[in-house]
Design a protein around this motif. Structure first.
Motif, mmCIF file in Angstrom:
data_model
loop_
_atom_site.group_PDB
_atom_site.id
_atom_site.type_symbol
_atom_site.label_atom_id
_atom_site.label_comp_id
_atom_site.label_asym_id
_atom_site.label_seq_id
_atom_site.Cartn_x
_atom_site.Cartn_y
_atom_site.Cartn_z
ATOM 1 N N GLU A 9 0.839 -1.203 0.000
ATOM 2 C CA GLU A 9 0.000 0.000 0.000
ATOM 3 C C GLU A 9 0.872 1.252 0.000
ATOM 4 O O GLU A 9 1.965 1.263 0.552
ATOM 5 C CB GLU A 9 -0.900 0.018 1.240
ATOM 6 N N TRP A 10 0.352 2.319 -0.629
ATOM 7 C CA TRP A 10 1.039 3.606 -0.682
ATOM 8 C C TRP A 10 0.248 4.646 0.089
ATOM 9 O O TRP A 10 -0.976 4.571 0.179
ATOM 10 C CB TRP A 10 1.170 4.079 -2.129
ATOM 11 N N THR A 11 0.946 5.658 0.644
ATOM 12 C CA THR A 11 0.292 6.784 1.301
ATOM 13 C C THR A 11 1.146 8.029 1.103
ATOM 14 O O THR A 11 2.346 7.937 0.857
ATOM 15 C CB THR A 11 0.065 6.520 2.809
ATOM 16 N N SER A 12 0.526 9.180 1.215
ATOM 17 C CA SER A 12 1.252 10.447 1.155
ATOM 18 C C SER A 12 1.789 10.783 2.529
ATOM 19 O O SER A 12 1.212 10.397 3.553
ATOM 20 C CB SER A 12 0.322 11.569 0.685
ATOM 21 N N THR A 13 2.910 11.497 2.566
ATOM 22 C CA THR A 13 3.519 11.885 3.837
ATOM 23 C C THR A 13 3.910 13.355 3.807
ATOM 24 O O THR A 13 3.975 13.979 2.752
ATOM 25 C CB THR A 13 4.788 11.066 4.130
ATOM 26 N N GLU A 14 4.180 13.873 4.987
ATOM 27 C CA GLU A 14 4.732 15.217 5.133
ATOM 28 C C GLU A 14 5.994 15.091 5.969
ATOM 29 O O GLU A 14 5.995 14.436 7.018
ATOM 30 C CB GLU A 14 3.726 16.135 5.836
ATOM 31 N N THR A 18 14.275 16.296 10.301
ATOM 32 C CA THR A 18 15.395 15.429 9.927
ATOM 33 C C THR A 18 16.551 15.628 10.896
ATOM 34 O O THR A 18 16.623 16.632 11.607
ATOM 35 C CB THR A 18 15.913 15.746 8.508
ATOM 36 N N ASP A 19 17.453 14.662 10.905
ATOM 37 C CA ASP A 19 18.697 14.755 11.670
ATOM 38 C C ASP A 19 19.822 14.329 10.735
ATOM 39 O O ASP A 19 19.954 13.143 10.427
ATOM 40 C CB ASP A 19 18.654 13.866 12.909
ATOM 41 N N VAL A 20 20.619 15.293 10.257
ATOM 42 C CA VAL A 20 21.663 14.989 9.285
ATOM 43 C C VAL A 20 22.767 14.121 9.872
ATOM 44 O O VAL A 20 23.436 13.399 9.147
ATOM 45 C CB VAL A 20 22.265 16.273 8.686
ATOM 46 N N PHE A 21 22.968 14.153 11.171
ATOM 47 C CA PHE A 21 24.038 13.373 11.792
ATOM 48 C C PHE A 21 23.706 11.880 11.852
ATOM 49 O O PHE A 21 24.581 11.040 11.784
ATOM 50 C CB PHE A 21 24.356 13.894 13.190
ATOM 51 N N SER A 22 22.426 11.547 12.005
ATOM 52 C CA SER A 22 22.045 10.137 12.099
ATOM 53 C C SER A 22 21.377 9.622 10.832
ATOM 54 O O SER A 22 21.162 8.419 10.697
ATOM 55 C CB SER A 22 21.105 9.925 13.286
ATOM 56 N N GLY A 23 21.024 10.524 9.904
ATOM 57 C CA GLY A 23 20.357 10.107 8.684
ATOM 58 C C GLY A 23 18.908 9.711 8.901
ATOM 59 O O GLY A 23 18.352 8.948 8.132
ATOM 60 N N LEU A 24 18.287 10.242 9.955
ATOM 61 C CA LEU A 24 16.895 9.907 10.265
ATOM 62 C C LEU A 24 15.956 11.026 9.830
ATOM 63 O O LEU A 24 16.342 12.190 9.786
ATOM 64 C CB LEU A 24 16.726 9.669 11.765
ATOM 65 N N ALA A 25 14.727 10.653 9.537
ATOM 66 C CA ALA A 25 13.687 11.622 9.203
ATOM 67 C C ALA A 25 12.401 11.220 9.910
ATOM 68 O O ALA A 25 12.158 10.040 10.148
ATOM 69 C CB ALA A 25 13.456 11.668 7.704
ATOM 70 N N ILE A 48 24.270 4.174 29.321
ATOM 71 C CA ILE A 48 25.496 3.577 28.786
ATOM 72 C C ILE A 48 25.497 2.084 29.081
ATOM 73 O O ILE A 48 25.190 1.652 30.189
ATOM 74 C CB ILE A 48 26.741 4.273 29.378
ATOM 75 N N GLY A 49 25.803 1.296 28.040
ATOM 76 C CA GLY A 49 25.815 -0.153 28.165
ATOM 77 C C GLY A 49 24.498 -0.819 27.790
ATOM 78 O O GLY A 49 24.439 -2.040 27.680
ATOM 79 N N GLN A 50 23.460 -0.029 27.570
ATOM 80 C CA GLN A 50 22.143 -0.574 27.227
ATOM 81 C C GLN A 50 22.149 -1.061 25.779
ATOM 82 O O GLN A 50 22.663 -0.401 24.881
ATOM 83 C CB GLN A 50 21.080 0.501 27.405
ATOM 84 N N ASP A 51 21.561 -2.248 25.541
ATOM 85 C CA ASP A 51 21.408 -2.764 24.185
ATOM 86 C C ASP A 51 20.222 -2.068 23.524
ATOM 87 O O ASP A 51 19.183 -1.864 24.151
ATOM 88 C CB ASP A 51 21.162 -4.271 24.200
ATOM 89 N N VAL A 52 20.387 -1.696 22.253
ATOM 90 C CA VAL A 52 19.340 -1.007 21.503
ATOM 91 C C VAL A 52 19.247 -1.607 20.105
ATOM 92 O O VAL A 52 20.171 -2.279 19.647
ATOM 93 C CB VAL A 52 19.600 0.509 21.407
ATOM 94 N N ILE A 53 18.108 -1.348 19.437
ATOM 95 C CA ILE A 53 17.947 -1.771 18.049
ATOM 96 C C ILE A 53 17.410 -0.602 17.229
ATOM 97 O O ILE A 53 16.764 0.300 17.764
ATOM 98 C CB ILE A 53 17.013 -2.982 17.899
ATOM 99 N N ALA A 54 17.705 -0.620 15.936
ATOM 100 C CA ALA A 54 17.150 0.344 14.978
ATOM 101 C C ALA A 54 16.494 -0.465 13.872
ATOM 102 O O ALA A 54 17.104 -1.388 13.327
ATOM 103 C CB ALA A 54 18.247 1.234 14.424
ATOM 104 N N ILE A 55 15.262 -0.118 13.561
ATOM 105 C CA ILE A 55 14.499 -0.844 12.547
ATOM 106 C C ILE A 55 14.205 0.113 11.403
ATOM 107 O O ILE A 55 13.809 1.253 11.626
ATOM 108 C CB ILE A 55 13.180 -1.379 13.136
ATOM 109 N N GLY A 56 14.408 -0.344 10.179
ATOM 110 C CA GLY A 56 14.131 0.518 9.039
ATOM 111 C C GLY A 56 14.271 -0.210 7.725
ATOM 112 O O GLY A 56 14.358 -1.433 7.682
#
Length: 77
Positions: A9-14, A18-25, A48-56
């Protein structure tokens, strides 16, 4: 800007921000499929020391996930 869900499925977004240092929007979507389940945000900052994940979907890779460990917090760039 248009966004395609993994369901096809497609949708429009706005573009909200953004964050240029992390490449996130941050995008605000017009419609969300019923099959989409939002992730919750943490109510506490990472430590500090915490495990994290990034999904994309970088570079068109579907369902990508990266794992890491917080090495520092409160850094100024």
């Amino acid at each position: 800007m248009d966004l395609q869900y993994t369901t096809g499925e497609w949708t429009s977004t706005e573009l909200i921000g953004t964050d240029v240092f992390s490449g996130l929007a941050v995008l605000e979507v017009e419609t969300v499929p019923e099959t989409a389940t939002p992730l919750s945000f943490s109510e506490t900052p990472p430590s500090i020391g915490q495990d994290v994940i990034a999904i994309g979907n970088p570079f068109g890779l579907e369902g990508s996930m990266s794992r890491g460990t917080i090495s520092g917090v409160g850094r100024d760039y």
